[in-house]
Design a protein around this motif. Structure first.
Motif, PDB file in Angstrom:
ATOM      1  N   VAL A 141       0.864  -1.169   0.000  1.00  0.00           N
ATOM      2  CA  VAL A 141       0.000   0.000   0.000  1.00  0.00           C
ATOM      3  C   VAL A 141       0.908   1.228   0.000  1.00  0.00           C
ATOM      4  CG1 VAL A 141      -1.844  -1.204   1.227  1.00  0.00           C
ATOM      5  CG2 VAL A 141      -0.179   0.173   2.515  1.00  0.00           C
ATOM      6  N   ARG A 160      -1.316   9.229  -7.375  1.00  0.00           N
ATOM      7  CA  ARG A 160      -1.463   7.919  -8.035  1.00  0.00           C
ATOM      8  C   ARG A 160      -0.963   7.992  -9.480  1.00  0.00           C
ATOM      9  NH1 ARG A 160      -4.143   3.346  -6.963  1.00  0.00           N
ATOM     10  NH2 ARG A 160      -5.263   4.287  -5.200  1.00  0.00           N
ATOM     11  N   ASP A 168      -5.745  -0.906  -8.150  1.00  0.00           N
ATOM     12  CA  ASP A 168      -5.919  -1.877  -7.070  1.00  0.00           C
ATOM     13  C   ASP A 168      -4.891  -1.715  -5.946  1.00  0.00           C
ATOM     14  OD1 ASP A 168      -3.792  -2.690  -8.613  1.00  0.00           O
ATOM     15  OD2 ASP A 168      -4.289  -4.827  -8.554  1.00  0.00           O
ATOM     16  N   PRO A 170      -3.928   0.254  -2.781  1.00  0.00           N
ATOM     17  CA  PRO A 170      -4.495   1.237  -1.840  1.00  0.00           C
ATOM     18  C   PRO A 170      -3.564   2.434  -1.650  1.00  0.00           C
ATOM     19  CG  PRO A 170      -4.730  -0.992  -0.978  1.00  0.00           C
ATOM     20  CD  PRO A 170      -3.817  -1.085  -2.168  1.00  0.00           C
ATOM     21  N   ILE A 172      -3.417   6.073   0.636  1.00  0.00           N
ATOM     22  CA  ILE A 172      -4.067   6.820   1.709  1.00  0.00           C
ATOM     23  C   ILE A 172      -3.131   7.903   2.250  1.00  0.00           C
ATOM     24  CG2 ILE A 172      -5.536   4.888   2.442  1.00  0.00           C
ATOM     25  CD1 ILE A 172      -3.549   4.358   4.696  1.00  0.00           C
ATOM     26  N   THR A 188      -4.867  -1.031   6.823  1.00  0.00           N
ATOM     27  CA  THR A 188      -5.168  -0.965   5.393  1.00  0.00           C
ATOM     28  C   THR A 188      -4.373  -2.012   4.629  1.00  0.00           C
ATOM     29  OG1 THR A 188      -5.647   1.409   5.533  1.00  0.00           O
ATOM     30  CG2 THR A 188      -5.136   0.529   3.348  1.00  0.00           C
ATOM     31  N   ASP A 191      -5.819  -5.521   5.451  1.00  0.00           N
ATOM     32  CA  ASP A 191      -7.073  -5.699   4.705  1.00  0.00           C
ATOM     33  C   ASP A 191      -6.799  -5.982   3.231  1.00  0.00           C
ATOM     34  OD1 ASP A 191      -8.570  -5.280   6.970  1.00  0.00           O
ATOM     35  OD2 ASP A 191      -9.029  -3.185   6.530  1.00  0.00           O
ATOM     36  N   HIS A 192      -5.826  -5.289   2.673  1.00  0.00           N
ATOM     37  CA  HIS A 192      -5.450  -5.493   1.265  1.00  0.00           C
ATOM     38  C   HIS A 192      -4.918  -6.910   1.054  1.00  0.00           C
ATOM     39  CE1 HIS A 192      -4.076  -4.656  -2.742  1.00  0.00           C
ATOM     40  NE2 HIS A 192      -2.792  -4.702  -2.425  1.00  0.00           N
TER      41      HIS A 192
END
Length: 204
Positions: A141, A160, A168, A170, A172, A188, A191-192
């Motif tokens: 991430v 990004r 795809d 993440p 943040i 995060t 979870d990814h």
């Protein structure tokens, strides 16, 4: 006893029920906040290999925009955080200077996932981290460490695009100094990783 010392001494020790240890690597450019992130979230006193920067690094380590930085990581940082009673993350912060990049491939060995920490004032410093993780096929991430003197205020969509990140991955915002923000970054990532594992199971 100062507040930082008090926080370290009151953090919860490793649970006897802990049975799953996950290795996570924090990478990114020089001075992006990797040591700060590991230090802020670790529930143990972090092991770090910071040394005072000297004249020997002038012309070798790029310090533009980091006038207050006086130390640098020369091997890696190590910390630990328990997500629950059974799952523990072991955190390794990689050195950011180009002369220490040879250590990265070894740190990636056995790594379940990674956090790429980004400073928008020096965004090009993040390209190597993204490239190496993609080369190793290591899930990651991207967390944008928003510095107080960052006047550019790039949006996440702009970041990004600048880093050529696929949709795809993440992406943040975070503040590496704040424990709750650092924990959100790690959650995060977990979870990814879970979503990727579930997607693999669903693939015939």
């Amino acid at each position: 006893m100062d507040s930082a010392t008090s926080e370290l001494t009151t953090r919860t020790p490793l649970s006897d029920a802990a049975e799953t240890g996950l290795k996570i690597v924090v990478v990114g450019g020089f001075g992006v906040g990797k040591t700060t992130l590991v230090r802020s979230v670790s529930e143990i006193r972090p092991l770090n290999t910071e040394e005072v920067m000297t004249q020997a690094g002038v012309g070798v380590d790029e310090t533009d925009g980091m006038v207050t930085k006086t130390t640098t990581t020369v091997a890696f940082d190590f910390g630990r955080i328990s997500l629950n009673e059974r799952m523990v993350l072991y955190l390794f912060g990689a050195p950011g200077q180009e002369r220490f990049w040879f250590l990265w491939d070894r740190l990636f060995s056995g790594t379940l996932g990674a956090v790429v920490l980004v400073d928008t004032r020096r965004m090009s410093d993040s390209w190597y981290a993204v490239d190496r993780l993609e080369h190793h096929k290591t899930p990651f991430v991207v967390a944008v460490n928003r510095f107080d003197n960052d006047t550019a205020s790039f949006t996440l969509d702009e970041i990004r695009q600048a880093l050529s990140l696929s949709d795809d991955v993440p992406l943040i915002d975070c503040d590496a100094r704040v424990r709750s923000s650092g924990k959100h970054v790690l959650i995060t990532l977990v979870d990814h990783l879970y979503e990727l594992a579930m997607a693999r199971e669903m693939t015939p």
